[in-house]
Motif scaffolding. Structure first.
Motif, mmCIF file in Angstrom:
data_model
loop_
_atom_site.group_PDB
_atom_site.id
_atom_site.type_symbol
_atom_site.label_atom_id
_atom_site.label_comp_id
_atom_site.label_asym_id
_atom_site.label_seq_id
_atom_site.Cartn_x
_atom_site.Cartn_y
_atom_site.Cartn_z
ATOM 1 N N THR A 1 -13.942 -5.082 -54.864
ATOM 2 C CA THR A 1 -12.498 -5.060 -54.732
ATOM 3 C C THR A 1 -11.864 -5.886 -55.845
ATOM 4 O O THR A 1 -12.434 -6.878 -56.280
ATOM 5 C CB THR A 1 -12.117 -5.687 -53.366
ATOM 6 N N THR B 1 -8.851 -8.009 -47.819
ATOM 7 C CA THR B 1 -9.715 -6.921 -47.361
ATOM 8 C C THR B 1 -10.546 -7.388 -46.165
ATOM 9 O O THR B 1 -11.078 -6.572 -45.435
ATOM 10 C CB THR B 1 -10.650 -6.433 -48.493
ATOM 11 N N TRP C 1 -6.123 -4.652 -42.207
ATOM 12 C CA TRP C 1 -7.392 -4.894 -42.878
ATOM 13 C C TRP C 1 -8.419 -5.368 -41.854
ATOM 14 O O TRP C 1 -8.090 -5.699 -40.718
ATOM 15 C CB TRP C 1 -7.226 -5.914 -44.005
ATOM 16 N N ASP D 1 -14.888 -9.473 -52.065
ATOM 17 C CA ASP D 1 -13.689 -9.070 -51.323
ATOM 18 C C ASP D 1 -12.587 -10.112 -51.444
ATOM 19 O O ASP D 1 -12.837 -11.259 -51.817
ATOM 20 C CB ASP D 1 -14.017 -8.916 -49.826
#
Length: 157
Positions: A2, A37, A52, A85
């Protein structure tokens, strides 16, 4: 992988390994910009629904986690996921429980236990880790036995 947090965003703590983690208070509006995330919410009651992936760690205000084994598990997962993340740790105010959890991540990342509170106060919020028992908990924090060794610190700025 990400797209990572921007290191200049509000509430971002850069760990020695270069991992970026956002701490915040849920009583304040969601900051502008990227959404997490993955998040761990440190509250005495279940958190609101979010868009999320999020997990709840029962952690009453001004106290310690109700289930220490689950705390080790979730904080280790947050540390591991921060490598790839956008991870967020949050409580109501964003200082006591959040600061304590961030200090635990710093321990996992290789900050010496006796310096984790100072590290979080210097790099996240000057009043993070509010109570004596939260300071003691952070300094004595150990992750699960299967946690890998922290990576060598990076020189990213």
């Amino acid at each position: 992988m990400t797209e990572p947090w921007s290191s200049t965003d509000a509430g971002i703590l850069r760990l020695p390994s270069g991992r970026l983690v956002r701490g915040r208070g849920l009583s304040r509006p969601l900051p502008a910009g990227q959404e997490p995330t993955y998040a761990v919410y440190l509250l005495g009651s279940p958190p609101p629904q979010v868009a999320w992936e999020a997990e709840w760690l029962r952690w009453p205000d001004f106290r310690l986690p109700s289930d220490r084994a689950r705390a080790r598990e979730l904080l280790a997962r947050a540390w591991e996921r921060a490598a790839t993340d956008r991870v967020e740790l949050a409580c109501a105010g964003g200082r006591g429980r959040t600061g304590t959890a961030l200090a635990c991540l710093a321990v996992l990342d290789g900050v010496p236990a006796e310096r984790v509170v100072e590290f979080v106060r210097r790099n996240y919020h000057p009043r993070a880790v509010e109570t004596p028992w939260q300071r003691r908990y952070a300094r004595g924090f150990q992750g699960p036995p299967s946690l890998p060794e922290p990576p060598a610190p990076t020189n990213r700025t």
